[in-house]
Design a protein around this motif. Structure first.
Motif, PDB file in Angstrom:
ATOM      1  N   MET A  26       0.831  -1.128   0.064  1.00 47.27           N
ATOM      2  CA  MET A  26      -0.010   0.012  -0.131  1.00 47.27           C
ATOM      3  C   MET A  26       0.955   1.068  -0.013  1.00 47.27           C
ATOM      4  O   MET A  26       1.896   1.387   1.024  1.00 47.27           O
ATOM      5  N   SER A  27       0.658   2.229  -1.007  1.00 45.82           N
ATOM      6  CA  SER A  27       1.538   3.267  -0.903  1.00 45.82           C
ATOM      7  C   SER A  27       1.001   4.462  -0.226  1.00 45.82           C
ATOM      8  O   SER A  27      -0.340   4.638   0.230  1.00 45.82           O
ATOM      9  N   ARG A  28       1.709   5.411   0.269  1.00 47.65           N
ATOM     10  CA  ARG A  28       1.172   6.469   1.055  1.00 47.65           C
ATOM     11  C   ARG A  28       0.481   7.594   0.387  1.00 47.65           C
ATOM     12  O   ARG A  28       0.776   7.639  -0.826  1.00 47.65           O
ATOM     13  N   GLU A  29      -0.117   8.270   0.803  1.00 47.01           N
ATOM     14  CA  GLU A  29      -1.090   9.386   0.504  1.00 47.01           C
ATOM     15  C   GLU A  29      -0.193  10.272  -0.392  1.00 47.01           C
ATOM     16  O   GLU A  29       0.881  10.967   0.457  1.00 47.01           O
ATOM     17  N   ARG A  30      -0.461  10.777  -1.745  1.00 47.24           N
ATOM     18  CA  ARG A  30       0.325  11.845  -2.311  1.00 47.24           C
ATOM     19  C   ARG A  30       0.212  13.041  -1.681  1.00 47.24           C
ATOM     20  O   ARG A  30      -0.856  13.492  -1.120  1.00 47.24           O
ATOM     21  N   ILE A  31       1.257  14.029  -1.443  1.00 50.75           N
ATOM     22  CA  ILE A  31       1.030  15.074  -0.783  1.00 50.75           C
ATOM     23  C   ILE A  31       1.034  16.408  -1.882  1.00 50.75           C
ATOM     24  O   ILE A  31       0.414  17.315  -1.724  1.00 50.75           O
ATOM     25  N   HIS A  32       2.014  16.026  -2.920  1.00 51.81           N
ATOM     26  CA  HIS A  32       1.976  17.209  -4.047  1.00 51.81           C
ATOM     27  C   HIS A  32       0.946  16.510  -5.216  1.00 51.81           C
ATOM     28  O   HIS A  32       1.045  15.325  -5.508  1.00 51.81           O
ATOM     29  N   PRO A  33       0.928  17.786  -6.171  1.00 48.29           N
ATOM     30  CA  PRO A  33      -0.022  17.187  -7.338  1.00 48.29           C
ATOM     31  C   PRO A  33       0.951  16.273  -8.079  1.00 48.29           C
ATOM     32  O   PRO A  33       2.178  16.357  -8.145  1.00 48.29           O
ATOM     33  N   GLU A  34       0.300  15.493  -8.934  1.00 49.51           N
ATOM     34  CA  GLU A  34       0.840  14.583  -9.881  1.00 49.51           C
ATOM     35  C   GLU A  34       1.688  15.413 -10.726  1.00 49.51           C
ATOM     36  O   GLU A  34       1.261  16.246 -11.445  1.00 49.51           O
ATOM     37  N   GLY A  35       2.765  14.930 -11.034  1.00 46.04           N
ATOM     38  CA  GLY A  35       3.530  15.569 -12.132  1.00 46.04           C
ATOM     39  C   GLY A  35       4.576  16.798 -11.529  1.00 46.04           C
ATOM     40  O   GLY A  35       5.275  17.255 -12.533  1.00 46.04           O
ATOM     41  N   THR A  36       4.610  17.015 -10.174  1.00 44.14           N
ATOM     42  CA  THR A  36       5.407  17.983  -9.947  1.00 44.14           C
ATOM     43  C   THR A  36       6.583  17.500  -9.530  1.00 44.14           C
ATOM     44  O   THR A  36       6.907  16.349  -9.441  1.00 44.14           O
ATOM     45  N   ASP A  37       7.639  18.183  -9.794  1.00 43.87           N
ATOM     46  CA  ASP A  37       9.103  17.946  -9.808  1.00 43.87           C
ATOM     47  C   ASP A  37       9.722  18.630  -8.341  1.00 43.87           C
ATOM     48  O   ASP A  37       9.212  19.161  -7.538  1.00 43.87           O
ATOM     49  N   ALA A  38      11.038  18.164  -8.109  1.00 45.23           N
ATOM     50  CA  ALA A  38      11.723  18.449  -6.896  1.00 45.23           C
ATOM     51  C   ALA A  38      11.608  20.029  -6.740  1.00 45.23           C
ATOM     52  O   ALA A  38      11.542  20.472  -5.524  1.00 45.23           O
ATOM     53  N   THR A  39      12.056  20.683  -7.671  1.00 48.27           N
ATOM     54  CA  THR A  39      11.922  22.200  -7.437  1.00 48.27           C
ATOM     55  C   THR A  39      10.565  22.860  -6.903  1.00 48.27           C
ATOM     56  O   THR A  39      10.577  23.400  -5.976  1.00 48.27           O
ATOM     57  N   TYR A  40       9.654  22.392  -7.465  1.00 42.78           N
ATOM     58  CA  TYR A  40       8.326  22.787  -6.924  1.00 42.78           C
ATOM     59  C   TYR A  40       8.137  22.212  -5.659  1.00 42.78           C
ATOM     60  O   TYR A  40       7.692  23.032  -4.637  1.00 42.78           O
ATOM     61  N   ARG A  41       8.449  21.177  -5.142  1.00 38.28           N
ATOM     62  CA  ARG A  41       8.396  20.646  -3.757  1.00 38.28           C
ATOM     63  C   ARG A  41       9.212  21.257  -2.889  1.00 38.28           C
ATOM     64  O   ARG A  41       8.835  21.752  -1.663  1.00 38.28           O
TER      65      ARG A  41
END
Length: 91
Positions: free
Chosen positions: A1-16
């Motif tokens: 089971m994967s953990r819940e996504r925090i950031h929107p799909e397709g975001t890159d490291a810079t955005y995070r």
């Protein structure tokens, strides 16, 4: 089971990183960059080990807060000594 996504799909490291920094600043924190001389860098590595922390950031934060608390305690003690010396006992 994967953990819940925090950031929107397709975001890159810079955005995070930008989002993380924005949240940090909103809480009153800051991102700092330092250039350390060799002796200071060695001391930082020693602090990481002595404080048993996982990152250099944790070591720096812990050391800064501890030094602040010590300086504050020293200032209070000095003020108390000065007040004691200025009080005259009248018999």
């Amino acid at each position: 089971m994967s953990r819940e996504r925090i950031h929107p799909e397709g975001t890159d490291a810079t955005y995070r990183v930008q989002e993380s920094l924005k949240a940090l600043v909103q809480l009153g924190g800051a991102r700092k960059t330092f250039r350390l001389k060799p002796d200071a860098n060695k001391a930082l590595q020693q602090l990481v080990k002595m404080l048993d922390v996982n990152t250099e950031t944790e070591a720096v934060e812990t050391a800064i807060v501890a030094l602040r608390d010590q300086l504050r305690a020293d200032a209070v003690a000095k003020k108390q000594r000065q007040m004691r010396d200025s009080i005259r006992l009248v018999k």
